[in-house]
Design a protein around this motif. Structure first.
Motif, PDB file in Angstrom:
ATOM      1  N   GLN A 140       0.822  -1.207   0.000  1.00 38.33           N
ATOM      2  CA  GLN A 140       0.000   0.000   0.000  1.00 38.33           C
ATOM      3  C   GLN A 140       0.859   1.263   0.000  1.00 38.33           C
ATOM      4  O   GLN A 140       0.546   2.246  -0.679  1.00 38.33           O
ATOM      5  CB  GLN A 140      -0.934  -0.004   1.209  1.00 38.33           C
ATOM      6  CG  GLN A 140      -1.909   1.168   1.257  1.00 38.33           C
ATOM      7  CD  GLN A 140      -2.805   1.263   0.031  1.00 38.33           C
ATOM      8  OE1 GLN A 140      -3.100   0.257  -0.623  1.00 38.33           O
ATOM      9  NE2 GLN A 140      -3.226   2.462  -0.309  1.00 38.33           N
ATOM     10  N   ARG A 141       1.965   1.244   0.747  1.00 37.91           N
ATOM     11  CA  ARG A 141       2.865   2.403   0.779  1.00 37.91           C
ATOM     12  C   ARG A 141       3.475   2.664  -0.594  1.00 37.91           C
ATOM     13  O   ARG A 141       3.597   3.795  -1.038  1.00 37.91           O
ATOM     14  CB  ARG A 141       3.969   2.194   1.827  1.00 37.91           C
ATOM     15  CG  ARG A 141       3.598   2.725   3.196  1.00 37.91           C
ATOM     16  CD  ARG A 141       4.806   2.752   4.111  1.00 37.91           C
ATOM     17  NE  ARG A 141       5.204   1.411   4.503  1.00 37.91           N
ATOM     18  CZ  ARG A 141       4.695   0.765   5.546  1.00 37.91           C
ATOM     19  NH1 ARG A 141       3.765   1.327   6.279  1.00 37.91           N
ATOM     20  NH2 ARG A 141       5.109  -0.440   5.856  1.00 37.91           N
ATOM     21  N   VAL A 142       3.862   1.576  -1.268  1.00 41.28           N
ATOM     22  CA  VAL A 142       4.428   1.722  -2.619  1.00 41.28           C
ATOM     23  C   VAL A 142       3.364   2.231  -3.582  1.00 41.28           C
ATOM     24  O   VAL A 142       3.610   3.121  -4.403  1.00 41.28           O
ATOM     25  CB  VAL A 142       5.011   0.376  -3.112  1.00 41.28           C
ATOM     26  CG1 VAL A 142       5.451   0.488  -4.566  1.00 41.28           C
ATOM     27  CG2 VAL A 142       6.178  -0.054  -2.232  1.00 41.28           C
ATOM     28  N   ARG A 143       2.151   1.692  -3.450  1.00 45.33           N
ATOM     29  CA  ARG A 143       1.052   2.116  -4.320  1.00 45.33           C
ATOM     30  C   ARG A 143       0.771   3.616  -4.157  1.00 45.33           C
ATOM     31  O   ARG A 143       0.584   4.335  -5.147  1.00 45.33           O
ATOM     32  CB  ARG A 143      -0.193   1.280  -4.003  1.00 45.33           C
ATOM     33  CG  ARG A 143      -1.321   1.434  -5.003  1.00 45.33           C
ATOM     34  CD  ARG A 143      -2.449   0.454  -4.735  1.00 45.33           C
ATOM     35  NE  ARG A 143      -2.184  -0.861  -5.302  1.00 45.33           N
ATOM     36  CZ  ARG A 143      -2.132  -1.990  -4.625  1.00 45.33           C
ATOM     37  NH1 ARG A 143      -2.301  -1.974  -3.309  1.00 45.33           N
ATOM     38  NH2 ARG A 143      -1.894  -3.133  -5.217  1.00 45.33           N
ATOM     39  N   GLU A 144       0.763   4.090  -2.935  1.00 45.53           N
ATOM     40  CA  GLU A 144       0.525   5.509  -2.672  1.00 45.53           C
ATOM     41  C   GLU A 144       1.669   6.380  -3.191  1.00 45.53           C
ATOM     42  O   GLU A 144       1.458   7.518  -3.610  1.00 45.53           O
ATOM     43  CB  GLU A 144       0.344   5.744  -1.161  1.00 45.53           C
ATOM     44  CG  GLU A 144      -0.962   5.163  -0.621  1.00 45.53           C
ATOM     45  CD  GLU A 144      -1.026   5.183   0.896  1.00 45.53           C
ATOM     46  OE1 GLU A 144      -0.018   5.606   1.534  1.00 45.53           O
ATOM     47  OE2 GLU A 144      -2.070   4.778   1.466  1.00 45.53           O
ATOM     48  N   ALA A 145       2.892   5.827  -3.186  1.00 44.25           N
ATOM     49  CA  ALA A 145       4.056   6.594  -3.624  1.00 44.25           C
ATOM     50  C   ALA A 145       4.058   6.835  -5.131  1.00 44.25           C
ATOM     51  O   ALA A 145       4.601   7.836  -5.605  1.00 44.25           O
ATOM     52  CB  ALA A 145       5.340   5.874  -3.215  1.00 44.25           C
ATOM     53  N   ILE A 146       3.444   5.926  -5.901  1.00 42.79           N
ATOM     54  CA  ILE A 146       3.511   6.056  -7.364  1.00 42.79           C
ATOM     55  C   ILE A 146       2.234   6.592  -7.994  1.00 42.79           C
ATOM     56  O   ILE A 146       2.219   6.922  -9.187  1.00 42.79           O
ATOM     57  CB  ILE A 146       3.859   4.698  -8.036  1.00 42.79           C
ATOM     58  CG1 ILE A 146       2.738   3.672  -7.825  1.00 42.79           C
ATOM     59  CG2 ILE A 146       5.186   4.168  -7.520  1.00 42.79           C
ATOM     60  CD1 ILE A 146       2.943   2.355  -8.554  1.00 42.79           C
ATOM     61  N   VAL A 147       1.164   6.732  -7.201  1.00 43.42           N
ATOM     62  CA  VAL A 147      -0.135   7.063  -7.788  1.00 43.42           C
ATOM     63  C   VAL A 147      -0.156   8.436  -8.468  1.00 43.42           C
ATOM     64  O   VAL A 147      -0.810   8.617  -9.499  1.00 43.42           O
ATOM     65  CB  VAL A 147      -1.249   6.959  -6.717  1.00 43.42           C
ATOM     66  CG1 VAL A 147      -1.099   8.052  -5.651  1.00 43.42           C
ATOM     67  CG2 VAL A 147      -2.625   7.024  -7.357  1.00 43.42           C
ATOM     68  N   ASP A 148       0.583   9.399  -7.936  1.00 47.73           N
ATOM     69  CA  ASP A 148       0.544  10.752  -8.491  1.00 47.73           C
ATOM     70  C   ASP A 148       1.845  11.158  -9.176  1.00 47.73           C
ATOM     71  O   ASP A 148       2.115  12.355  -9.358  1.00 47.73           O
ATOM     72  CB  ASP A 148       0.211  11.769  -7.386  1.00 47.73           C
ATOM     73  CG  ASP A 148      -1.208  11.616  -6.870  1.00 47.73           C
ATOM     74  OD1 ASP A 148      -2.101  11.332  -7.691  1.00 47.73           O
ATOM     75  OD2 ASP A 148      -1.421  11.762  -5.646  1.00 47.73           O
ATOM     76  N   LEU A 149       2.666  10.176  -9.550  1.00 44.19           N
ATOM     77  CA  LEU A 149       3.928  10.519 -10.210  1.00 44.19           C
ATOM     78  C   LEU A 149       3.670  11.121 -11.588  1.00 44.19           C
ATOM     79  O   LEU A 149       2.797  10.647 -12.329  1.00 44.19           O
ATOM     80  CB  LEU A 149       4.815   9.273 -10.355  1.00 44.19           C
ATOM     81  CG  LEU A 149       5.442   8.714  -9.070  1.00 44.19           C
ATOM     82  CD1 LEU A 149       6.247   7.464  -9.386  1.00 44.19           C
ATOM     83  CD2 LEU A 149       6.329   9.750  -8.401  1.00 44.19           C
ATOM     84  N   PRO A 150       4.411  12.173 -11.981  1.00 42.33           N
ATOM     85  CA  PRO A 150       4.232  12.789 -13.300  1.00 42.33           C
ATOM     86  C   PRO A 150       4.726  11.862 -14.410  1.00 42.33           C
ATOM     87  O   PRO A 150       5.495  10.924 -14.147  1.00 42.33           O
ATOM     88  CB  PRO A 150       5.093  14.056 -13.213  1.00 42.33           C
ATOM     89  CG  PRO A 150       6.119  13.744 -12.169  1.00 42.33           C
ATOM     90  CD  PRO A 150       5.445  12.850 -11.181  1.00 42.33           C
ATOM     91  N   PRO A 151       4.307  12.105 -15.656  1.00 41.71           N
ATOM     92  CA  PRO A 151       4.689  11.242 -16.794  1.00 41.71           C
ATOM     93  C   PRO A 151       6.191  11.054 -16.950  1.00 41.71           C
ATOM     94  O   PRO A 151       6.649   9.981 -17.356  1.00 41.71           O
ATOM     95  CB  PRO A 151       4.091  11.974 -18.000  1.00 41.71           C
ATOM     96  CG  PRO A 151       2.966  12.779 -17.440  1.00 41.71           C
ATOM     97  CD  PRO A 151       3.387  13.180 -16.072  1.00 41.71           C
ATOM     98  N   GLU A 152       6.980  12.102 -16.620  1.00 47.42           N
ATOM     99  CA  GLU A 152       8.437  11.987 -16.811  1.00 47.42           C
ATOM    100  C   GLU A 152       9.076  10.994 -15.825  1.00 47.42           C
ATOM    101  O   GLU A 152      10.252  10.644 -15.962  1.00 47.42           O
ATOM    102  CB  GLU A 152       9.120  13.349 -16.677  1.00 47.42           C
ATOM    103  CG  GLU A 152       8.890  14.069 -15.354  1.00 47.42           C
ATOM    104  CD  GLU A 152       7.693  15.008 -15.389  1.00 47.42           C
ATOM    105  OE1 GLU A 152       7.686  15.951 -14.597  1.00 47.42           O
ATOM    106  OE2 GLU A 152       6.773  14.786 -16.215  1.00 47.42           O
ATOM    107  N   GLN A 153       8.307  10.558 -14.815  1.00 47.76           N
ATOM    108  CA  GLN A 153       8.816   9.562 -13.877  1.00 47.76           C
ATOM    109  C   GLN A 153       8.148   8.202 -14.098  1.00 47.76           C
ATOM    110  O   GLN A 153       7.953   7.420 -13.187  1.00 47.76           O
ATOM    111  CB  GLN A 153       8.587  10.038 -12.432  1.00 47.76           C
ATOM    112  CG  GLN A 153       9.396  11.274 -12.066  1.00 47.76           C
ATOM    113  CD  GLN A 153       9.343  11.574 -10.581  1.00 47.76           C
ATOM    114  OE1 GLN A 153       9.136  10.703  -9.744  1.00 47.76           O
ATOM    115  NE2 GLN A 153       9.528  12.839 -10.244  1.00 47.76           N
ATOM    116  N   ASP A 154       7.842   7.926 -15.358  1.00 49.18           N
ATOM    117  CA  ASP A 154       7.170   6.670 -15.708  1.00 49.18           C
ATOM    118  C   ASP A 154       8.018   5.454 -15.344  1.00 49.18           C
ATOM    119  O   ASP A 154       7.487   4.410 -14.956  1.00 49.18           O
ATOM    120  CB  ASP A 154       6.843   6.654 -17.207  1.00 49.18           C
ATOM    121  CG  ASP A 154       5.964   5.479 -17.582  1.00 49.18           C
ATOM    122  OD1 ASP A 154       4.858   5.368 -17.005  1.00 49.18           O
ATOM    123  OD2 ASP A 154       6.383   4.655 -18.414  1.00 49.18           O
ATOM    124  N   SER A 155       9.345   5.587 -15.443  1.00 52.36           N
ATOM    125  CA  SER A 155      10.217   4.452 -15.115  1.00 52.36           C
ATOM    126  C   SER A 155      10.122   4.107 -13.629  1.00 52.36           C
ATOM    127  O   SER A 155      10.175   2.933 -13.251  1.00 52.36           O
ATOM    128  CB  SER A 155      11.671   4.782 -15.477  1.00 52.36           C
ATOM    129  OG  SER A 155      12.130   5.903 -14.739  1.00 52.36           O
TER     130      SER A 155
END
Length: 442
Positions: A80-95
């Motif tokens: 869940q912590r990982v899921r929350e960390a990536i949910v709002d990442l901008p497109p340039e951080q797709d990797s």
């Protein structure tokens, strides 16, 4: 006697301009410090502790090996912590988002294995039907697979190790930070190693001495850096605290003491300016902590008072920083802490108005939460960014016995707040609130 009491938690030292890290990222900062400006500290500690095998990189390998022994709910919390960390990442951080999705997928497969291994009612009924006389002896577990004895594949281990090592590097990585918040939590590590003093494990004691003094050195250096950067200018938040009130802090930094003086401040979890000799429980001062050079202090004062060469732990000498480990059951590092915690309870009992800033009432601080429980009826203002969340309202129900359904929305000094009985929850950062105004001193 002051009728006003200010209580400070870790969120206060996160104020812009002070910028101390929270516990869940602290280990990475300490590790980078020891490899950079704190290298003399690392060298002094290793010279003091011959035969020390501990390193933060080796710790990663051990943390990964223990993943399979984690309970299913713990693994789900990490996901869940990982899921929350990536949910709002901008497109340039797709990797980085893809990296997070990989971690989530691997953990979900592990959780599926654990869940599918549980003994369901139908299987249990069949066992009882086939072996009616011996069923209770046969059913000695709620699972048909001992998940704790599973070994992770090299693929899983390598992915986790490389991810966690990113968290120790200088560049912020959202997934590594989220994963490391649990697996590389320095407070959890301190608790684990502190037990070595109770079960007389020399390796754990050495590790605790190294980790605790490394943490102390980093905090002292960071504290000095903050003070130098501000010069004669008052510190953010601390500089605006009225000097007529009492204050109790759960932090280690000397900022509060420098502003209010010794008589008006209690350091509930100890502080950077003292250390403890474990066999005599003497609490000793660090002279001029604001100017202290950590490596020099460890070499000239601490090392001569530490001896870990005897095979019999009881004949060794151990000196540790006066930082109380975050255990629910607080260890008594010195008899002075008994007096200190009693004094804290007395201050709470005397206060008519309490303002709590940057403290989340987490489970590790139940000893302190109990003091607040024991003295109901005070007017309490609680200031934390997450104050209106469902999780925080549930904490208020557990700590202050106020059901979440009783809170009403109000406005306080321009901030939206929730109020029930004599408790007000203000969703704001420490730097956003006017402390004198909350106390009615303006």
């Amino acid at each position: 006697m002051s009728n006003n009491l200010l209580i400070l938690g870790a969120g206060v030292d996160r104020t812009q301009g002070i910028d101390f890290p929270l516990a869940n990222t602290l280990l990475a900062d300490v590790s980078r410090y020891l490899e950079g400006p704190g290298k003399p500290v690392d060298e002094a500690l290793r010279a003091m502790l011959p035969g020390l095998r501990f390193s933060f990189n080796n710790m990663i390998a051990r943390a990964v090996d223990k993943i399979a022994t984690r309970e299913t709910h713990e693994q789900k919390a990490m996901v869940q912590r990982v899921r929350e960390a990536i949910v709002d990442l901008p497109p340039e951080q797709d990797s980085i988002r893809k990296h997070g999705e990989l971690i989530i997928r691997l953990f979900e497969k592990l959780a599926t294995i654990a869940e599918q291994s549980y003994l369901d009612k139908e299987t249990e009924a069949l066992i009882r039907e086939v072996f009616p006389k011996d069923a209770d002896d046969l059913i000695d577990s709620d699972s048909i697979l001992d998940i704790h004895k599973l070994s992770l594949s090299d693929t899983f281990k390598t992915v986790l190790k490389r991810t966690l090592k990113m968290g120790l590097s200088g560049e912020h990585h959202a997934v590594a930070t989220a994963l490391g918040a649990d697996m590389l939590n320095i407070e959890t590590l301190l608790v684990e190693k502190f037990l070595g003093f109770y079960n007389e494990k020399p390796a754990d004691i050495k590790n605790y001495l190294y980790i605790s003094w490394a943490l102390w050195a980093y905090l002292v250096a960071k504290q000095r850096e903050v003070l130098i950067s501000h010069g004669d200018v008052k510190l953010p938040f601390y500089g605006k605290i009225p000097n007529t009130i009492r204050a109790l802090t759960l932090n280690y930094t000397a900022f509060l003491q420098s502003h209010l003086g010794d008589d008006q401040v209690i350091y509930f979890h100890g502080g950077l300016a003292e250390y403890v000799r474990m066999d005599t429980r003497d609490l000793l001062p660090v002279e001029n902590i604001l100017e202290c050079d950590p490596a020099d202090f460890i070499r000239t004062i601490i090392a001569p008072n530490v001896d870990v060469t005897h095979e019999d732990v009881r004949q060794q000498r151990h000196v540790i920083p006066a930082l109380v480990p975050p255990l629910r059951l607080k260890p008594i590092l010195s008899h002075k802490y008994i007096e200190l915690w009693s004094k804290a309870s007395h201050w709470v009992s005397e206060a008519q108005h309490i303002v709590v800033v940057g403290y989340s009432f987490n489970n590790a601080d139940e000893h302190f939460n109990d003091i607040l429980r024991c003295h109901p009826g005070r007017k309490i203002d609680i200031v934390v960014p997450e104050a209106h969340s469902e999780y925080f309202k549930r904490r208020m129900e557990a700590v202050l016995n106020i059901p979440a359904s009783q809170f009403n929305t109000v406005k306080i000094n321009g901030h939206l707040a929730l109020q029930a009985r004599n408790v007000r929850l203000i969703a704001a950062r420490a730097s956003d609130v006017n402390i004198p105004s909350l106390f009615g001193l303006e």
